[in-house]
Design an enzyme around this catalytic site. Structure first.
Site: not given
Length: 448
Positions: A165, A389
């Protein structure tokens, strides 16, 4: 990996064009360092099973190599240097193209329906679908900054990931994930604009920042670790109508055209009040709602909305249990609204300057109590997760991993239906049982 998940292979994927010049080092800011003791974020998407003609692993790895060529910091390493003159250490990201780790796993006995439980529960075995369980950002020096795990199931595929992070936040990570999916689905690297790094450093602060050695080490085992065994993950769904009703209720209670409550604020306030109501703590106690705030557009001059890096930090709304429960949904939502609005350029600069000034006296750990008085809200329903996708279909569901399984952690995703929000709640078992039997709470939430 245990139980139903079997590790097939582990490899390093490097950028296709290793040997890039002029991008070797990224200094870390106080906002990055404030996340040192946090667990590495874990997210994942569930997909249908591709056609056998789709060479899943080879195509994912080759497209990942192209994506890392664009998002090159993810292929670097966190480097720790010792400052002998004052017995401190410094950290920076070395963009040396060492690569990201790619794990290929199989869970042939697991079906999509096993993950999508009708009651909203998140099965324990899903923990093994995420890489790097238990790793904190401070552990990152010898580790890849990004780890991806692709788990092939009986009738689906789960792509889970974990990242450091201090190097990136959710904005950057989902942008990267989208680029990777577009490259994979198209079969080639499209014309992507060069990566824009955050390039924000305060004047008057010397870089690299010197920090105590202890900040890069794990603190002693505490109540934080003991809480993990008592929590469960549960998916809570807010439909578009649920959210509309909550907003209408909150705004009617606020009664001000200048203080309009958003969907995020209404949902967060509903979760905060409902969880605290069942936490069994006294009316006089303080309670906190912690939010991850994106400051890209809050500093002056503002940064690009999609610049790469970590540009978030944790801010807290604080009140008493009595106030939270007695003053209603609108009041709680307004407190959250005020908290977000207060994150100005001056506020951000003050945080960074104070952090550096007091770095030797900072407390380790996340600073969150785990006995029921705090909720921490991560991620955002604004992130686009259902347009990823890779070439065989869009995701079916989004999930968060088991990292930082503290009581009161809420991970927000957009729902699969437009205008809805999904909340993955991590709560103590006793709180969860009472919450799921609370008629007032369930009036605006579904678990199916």
């Amino acid at each position: 990996m245990a139980g139903r998940v079997v590790l097939v292979s582990s490899s390093i994927v490097r950028p296709v064009n290793s040997n890039q010049s002029g991008r070797t080092k990224i200094h870390l800011t106080p906002f990055d360092f404030s996340l040192l003791q946090f667990s590495s974020p874990q997210r994942g998407l569930l997909f249908p099973k591709p056609d056998p003609s789709f060479h899943l692993i080879s195509q994912l790895k080759s497209s990942l190599s192209l994506a890392l060529d664009i998002y090159f910091p993810f292929a670097g390493r966190l480097v720790k240097t010792e400052n002998l003159e004052d017995n401190t250490v410094s950290l920076f990201v070395d963009c040396d193209d060492s690569g990201a780790r790619f794990l290929h796993a199989e869970a042939k006995s697991v079906s999509v329906s096993d993950i999508l439980q009708p009651d909203g529960s998140v099965p324990c075995f899903l923990d093994d679908f995420f890489p790097r369980n238990g790793l904190k950002n401070c552990d990152g020096a010898p580790e890849p900054l990004l780890v991806v795990q692709v788990t092939e199931m009986n009738d689906g595929v789960f792509i889970g990931y974990s990242y450091n992070h201090m190097v990136a936040d959710g904005v950057s990570m989902w942008d990267f994930f989208h680029t990777w999916s577009k490259i994979c689905s198209s079969g080639s690297c499209f014309d992507h604009k060069p990566l824009v790094l955050k390039r924000w450093f305060l004047e008057g602060i010397d870089y690299p920042i010197h920090i105590p050695v202890s900040m890069t080490e794990r603190p002693p085992t505490s109540r934080e670790s003991s809480s993990v065994d008592t929590t469960k993950h549960w998916m809570l769904h807010f439909t578009k109508k649920n959210i509309s009703d909550l907003k209408a209720k909150a705004n009617s209670e606020v009664g001000s055209s200048d203080m309009v409550i958003s969907s995020f604020q209404a949902v967060s306030a509903h979760m905060w009040r409902s969880i605290i109501r069942h936490s069994g703590i006294s009316q006089e106690r303080e309670t906190q709602c912690k939010l991850v705030v994106d400051i890209r557009q809050r500093i002056n001059p503002p940064l690009e909305k999609d610049c790469f890096g970590n540009m978030v930090y944790l801010a807290s709304a604080v009140t008493t249990v009595e106030e939270l429960l007695d003053r209603g949904l609108g009041w709680a939502a307004l407190e959250i609204r005020k908290l977000v609005s207060s994150q100005t350029n001056e506020n951000c600069r003050s945080f960074a300057e104070d952090w550096v000034k007091n770095v030797k006296n900072l407390k380790l750990g996340i600073g969150s109590k785990v006995d029921g008085d705090t909720i921490a809200i991560a991620s955002s329903p604004r992130f686009e997760v259902y347009n990823k996708d890779f070439g065989w279909g869009k995701p079916i569901a989004a999930r968060s991993g088991p990292s930082s399984s503290l009581n009161g952690k809420l991970t927000l995703f957009p729902g699969i239906n437009e205008g809805s929000i999904d909340v993955q709640a991590t709560l103590r078992s006793d709180i969860l049982v009472n919450l799921l039997a609370d008629v007032e709470f369930l009036e605006h939430v579904t678990t199916a």
